[in-house]
Write an enzyme that holds these catalytic residues in place. Structure first.
Site, mmCIF file in Angstrom:
data_model
loop_
_atom_site.group_PDB
_atom_site.id
_atom_site.type_symbol
_atom_site.label_atom_id
_atom_site.label_comp_id
_atom_site.label_asym_id
_atom_site.label_seq_id
_atom_site.Cartn_x
_atom_site.Cartn_y
_atom_site.Cartn_z
ATOM 1 N N HIS A 269 82.752 134.663 67.041
ATOM 2 C CA HIS A 269 81.951 133.780 66.202
ATOM 3 C C HIS A 269 80.462 134.093 66.335
ATOM 4 O O HIS A 269 79.721 134.112 65.353
ATOM 5 C CB HIS A 269 82.250 132.326 66.606
ATOM 6 C CG HIS A 269 81.364 131.321 65.955
ATOM 7 N ND1 HIS A 269 80.285 130.761 66.595
ATOM 8 C CD2 HIS A 269 81.375 130.787 64.708
ATOM 9 C CE1 HIS A 269 79.676 129.916 65.779
ATOM 10 N NE2 HIS A 269 80.317 129.912 64.629
ATOM 11 N N GLU B 260 79.671 137.124 64.387
ATOM 12 C CA GLU B 260 79.617 136.802 62.953
ATOM 13 C C GLU B 260 78.212 136.316 62.570
ATOM 14 O O GLU B 260 77.636 136.768 61.589
ATOM 15 C CB GLU B 260 80.656 135.715 62.649
ATOM 16 C CG GLU B 260 80.615 135.145 61.249
ATOM 17 C CD GLU B 260 80.649 133.623 61.251
ATOM 18 O OE1 GLU B 260 79.661 133.021 60.787
ATOM 19 O OE2 GLU B 260 81.653 133.031 61.711
ATOM 20 N N HIS B 261 77.652 135.419 63.379
ATOM 21 C CA HIS B 261 76.299 134.933 63.098
ATOM 22 C C HIS B 261 75.284 136.077 63.118
ATOM 23 O O HIS B 261 74.427 136.185 62.252
ATOM 24 C CB HIS B 261 75.878 133.914 64.169
ATOM 25 C CG HIS B 261 76.252 132.504 63.843
ATOM 26 N ND1 HIS B 261 75.325 131.499 63.773
ATOM 27 C CD2 HIS B 261 77.455 131.937 63.588
ATOM 28 C CE1 HIS B 261 75.934 130.357 63.496
ATOM 29 N NE2 HIS B 261 77.231 130.592 63.373
ATOM 30 N N GLU C 167 75.588 123.977 66.858
ATOM 31 C CA GLU C 167 76.848 123.961 66.102
ATOM 32 C C GLU C 167 77.961 123.403 66.990
ATOM 33 O O GLU C 167 78.771 122.573 66.560
ATOM 34 C CB GLU C 167 77.193 125.380 65.619
ATOM 35 C CG GLU C 167 78.395 125.424 64.685
ATOM 36 C CD GLU C 167 78.686 126.832 64.156
ATOM 37 O OE1 GLU C 167 77.977 127.780 64.535
ATOM 38 O OE2 GLU C 167 79.645 126.967 63.367
#
Lengths: 428, 425
Positions: free
Chosen positions: B70, B73-74, B145
């Protein structure tokens, strides 16, 4: 005409909004009934749910659900919402297109008939709504009101709007309130049902390849039986400019602070040419290229989300962000600062073009699913003039820098709402 | 020369082209000429459950911190000069990305300038740029997040359940990791993962909408850099049949208790095939769908509301049936569900019920082929799981009541169940 919105008035205050197309595998039909958002909100709020649970023909939800299964899993979606200061009672259905029916039957017709059965022939007992059903739906509506608290982002937004518009009808929750729901009776719900059918502004959306004439006739027949002399007039009160900033802090046992800032957009809500305001709000906080995303999130690393959403009918802009509590002031200052930069013309032609291109794309995307086309038709129900996505594109295409600056200068901060964790408690 | 296959379905009157590109990438194009928009997804078969790197040309598996997929991905959106969002801003496309348990996908949707947007997508995903400084900046954003999800009860109730169902399988960890685990991520970790998992042979590009295969290939031929043909071995920890614990609760600011009731399944093979998945969907509708006697009973007695539902939560090396909802009495709901399962297992499923549910799910399956977004995302999932998009419809037609009754004996074992509850604080 295919692939465009065609609006026909079938009776006084009742229109059919048809978007005929054969490019989808499904269709969508919805009933949208508007009433003024006010004291009677709870009674109207229970209606879409009670009407979609059973009817005279399918007397309990198991029979109704079995009917939906038989219609190839057609989905029935009740909802209540508000657009400006109108409350909208809505029943929508998604069904597969007739060409996939296994026995050549018309699914569209059967679904339209079912919607009519639900709206016009409820499950009555002694001429009123069935008491057992009423009690169950009261419980479910109370749970819905209560569970608005569960999603803290939504809750913070609702609270901010409620506080900001406490002296305006818009401050009323579209579900009504718990005390009023508890007081509902089979009779009061029946009265609201009658009132809504007699006075509501009604729009029936039909998306897909259905025979619209047949559906229009079906609806007309129903309304021929109802006396509709006086149709609701709903005017949303719009405050153009905020006087002073309200600042509210509330606490709940949560882990991350939720900041909401409510601005007055400096508009009346029914402007003919609204493009500049739309573009301005988008440059401010509409997408990843916006000022709020690139600065508050990317440059300052203060949050995961920070965005601005314009509510045209009510003339407000709501900014939302999830932050560490200790960064509250820093975030507020930066959000205000980004608005100031817009007002001072501190944005490039590239930012403006990006916003216009982005908005255009979003608008065209509406036309690629039956659900979005239906939602678009719904969104126009309170507008003086129905506009298609292409109409809006025309409004935004030639907006220049000065128009954006002028629109930004009219924006004023009204309310700052912060929901934070409870003091003295370690929520890590 | 690129190898092209045309896959069609007569009932839907739809079809797509599947190309094994010379670079190693699989490209799938599903044209929808009369649509206004196009949607492209560029995905790698790498998600949060991949917590070790093991490729055919590496000697030893290397462990990586939780939440790396994840995080990567950012970070991939950044480059030395303009980040991908700034570049998309010029084409008008709206771009995004997501990381799931088993894949990471980058996507955009557009109505104009398709080729320019596809260039951006292929370019930024193939050109990583990570520095220690940009990694640090992201730790703040992702930290927020993670904290946001701590306040989302639906998310918490699921991950609490997974933690008491799975001993070792990494599906038990949050997709984004924890504030602590992501603090161990460095630019080097990101490059290592990138180099292993973002090999074009491990990836797929799926496009649906108002585009042609020629347009896609023209851009692909220019931009794709051939990848070395290596094989990635997905390795997940061994998992016993038993659950860790059968009950967990947490207090959060909610109005009514939330629950997830899970039934763990164990198999010798890591993935459930399409037939098993569809049979399970039919079974779940029959047990707890909104036409079932159980649903009627719970709903009428005020034990559930309209948020009640069930799902087959299955992926590489994990499979669990989950019943979820809100209730004033989750324990009672759990008891009733278990009793109903026992009853249905004894009686078997009857033909009428089976036919009705099959007809309903047939309609629902057709509904899934409607919009470009779900088509493209589904094409990616199907490709990674090793079947074709229209196989579902064929399997559907062939399923019999015997299949379903047989499947019923393999799952929903009370001995391997667990209940996760969120209580009002």
């Amino acid at each position: 005409m295919e692939n465009s919105f065609n609006i026909t008035e079938v009776a006084k205050g009742i229109s059919v909004c048809n978007y005929k197309t054969n490019r989808f595998k499904t269709g969508r039909i919805s009933f949208n009934i508007t009433v003024p958002l006010g004291e009677n909100a709870s009674a109207y709020a229970i209606l879409p749910y009670i009407l979609s649970r059973s009817c005279g023909k399918y007397m309990d939800f198991s029979k109704l659900n079995a009917r939906l299964a038989e219609l190839y899993g057609a989905a029935l979606i009740p909802s209540v919402s508000k657009i400006g200061e109108a409350q909208i009672v809505r029943l929508a259905m998604t069904m597969i297109d007739d060409r996939f029916a296994l026995e050549n039957e018309s699914i569209y017709q059967q679904c339209a008939q079912l919607l009519c059965d639900l709206v016009f022939e409820p499950n009555f007992e002694n001429g009123l709504f069935n008491e057992v059903e009423v009690n169950r739906e009261k419980r479910l509506l109370l749970e819905r009101i209560e569970s608005q608290k569960n999603d803290k982002r939504v809750y913070a937004l609702l609270r901010c709007e409620e506080i900001m518009c406490e002296n305006e009808a818009y401050g009323i929750n579209y579900y009504g309130n718990a005390d009023d729901v508890k007081a509902l009776t089979p009779k009061s719900i029946f009265d609201a049902w009658q009132e809504m059918l007699k006075k509501g502004i009604i729009q029936i959306n039909v998306v897909g390849n259905a025979n619209t004439d047949e559906i229009s006739n079906l609806i007309k027949e129903q309304f021929d039986k109802i006396k509709r002399d006086e149709i609701n007039r709903i005017e949303t009160k719009v405050i153009k400019t905020a006087n002073e900033v309200k600042k509210i802090n509330e606490q709940l046992p949560i882990s991350q602070g939720k900041l909401v800032m409510g601005y007055r957009a400096g508009i009346t809500g029914q402007e003919e040419n609204f493009g500049a305001v739309r573009v301005m709000a988008d440059i401010f906080g509409g997408a990843p290229y916006s000022k709020l995303f690139t600065n508050v999130r990317e440059k300052m690393s203060l949050c995961y989300y920070c965005s601005a959403r314009l509510n045209r009918q009510k003339g407000i802009i709501m900014v939302q962000s999830g932050i560490e509590q200790e960064n509250e002031q820093k975030a507020i200052d930066e959000i205000n600062n980004q608005l100031k930069l817009l007002q001072d013309g501190e944005f490039s032609q590239d930012e403006l073009s990006a916003s216009v291109a982005g908005l255009k794309d979003t608008l065209l995307r509406v036309l690629d699913t039956p659900e979005d086309i239906d939602a678009w038709g719904y969104s126009q129900i309170m507008s003086k003039k129905f506009q298609s996505p292409q109409d809006i594109i025309k409004e935004i295409e030639n907006i220049d820098r000065q128009q954006v600056i002028d629109a930004a200068k009219n924006v004023t901060l009204d309310t700052v709402y912060m929901l934070s964790g409870e003091e003295g408690e370690d929520n890590e | 020369m690129n190898n092209v296959t045309h896959i069609k379905n007569d009932l839907l009157k739809d079809g797509y082209y599947k190309i094994k590109h010379d670079s190693g990438l699989t490209i799938i194009v599903f044209p929808k000429e009369d649509y206004a928009t196009s949607y492209a997804v560029f995905g790698t078969n790498y998600g949060s459950i991949d917590t070790v790197i093991k490729t055919s040309d590496s000697e030893n598996p290397t462990s990586i911190p939780e939440g790396t997929a994840h995080f990567l991905e950012h970070k991939l959106f950044e480059s030395e000069d303009l980040d991908a969002f700034e570049r998309y801003a010029k084409t008008g496309a709206s771009a995004n990305a997501y990381t799931s348990f088993d894949k990471t996908c980058y996507l955009f949707s557009c109505s104009e300038n398709f080729k320019e947007s596809l260039e951006i997508l292929l370019d930024f995903v193939q050109n990583p740029y990570f520095t220690q400084q940009t990694v640090q900046k992201e730790q703040g954003i992702i930290g927020q997040e993670i904290k946001m999800y701590e306040d989302v009860p639906d998310w918490q109730v699921l991950f609490n359940l997974l933690k008491i169902i799975y001993h070792n399988h990494p599906v038990r960890i949050d997709i984004a990791g924890t504030v602590q685990s992501i603090s161990q991520i460095t630019d080097k970790v990101l490059y290592d993962c990138y180099n292993a998992f973002y090999n074009l042979n491990n990836m797929v590009l799926a496009v649906s909408g108002n585009v042609t295969t020629e347009e896609v290939l023209e851009v692909a031929n220019r931009l794709l850099k051939p990848s070395k043909d290596i094989k990635i071995e997905r390795e997940v920890a061994l998992e016993p049949c038993e659950v860790v614990d059968n009950y967990i609760e947490q207090k959060l600011s909610v109005s009514m208790p939330l629950f997830n009731l899970g039934f763990k399944e164990s198999y010798d093979t890591p993935q459930r095939n399409l037939k098993e998945q569809i049979c399970t969907r039919i079974i779940l509708e029959i047990i707890a769908g909104d036409t079932s006697p159980l649903y009627k009973e719970l709903f009428s007695q005020g034990l559930i509301n309209t948020r009640f539902g069930s799902e087959y939560f299955a992926g590489y090396g994990f499979a669990t049936v989950i019943f979820a909802g809100e209730s004033k009495d989750p324990n009672e709901v759990s008891k009733r569900i278990k009793a109903e399962i026992k009853k249905i297992k004894q009686q078997g499923i009857n033909e009428d019920e089976f036919q009705r549910i099959k007809k309903m799910l047939y309609g629902r399956a057709i509904m899934g082929y409607n919009d470009v977004e779900s088509i493209a995302n589904e094409l990616v999932s199907c490709h990674f799981e090793g079947y074709e998009l229209f196989d579902e419809i064929d399997v559907f037609k062939s399923i019999t009541i015997e299949d379903v009754n047989q499947r019923l004996t393999q799952q929903l074992d009370e001995d391997f169940s667990a209940l996760s509850v969120i209580l009002p604080a």
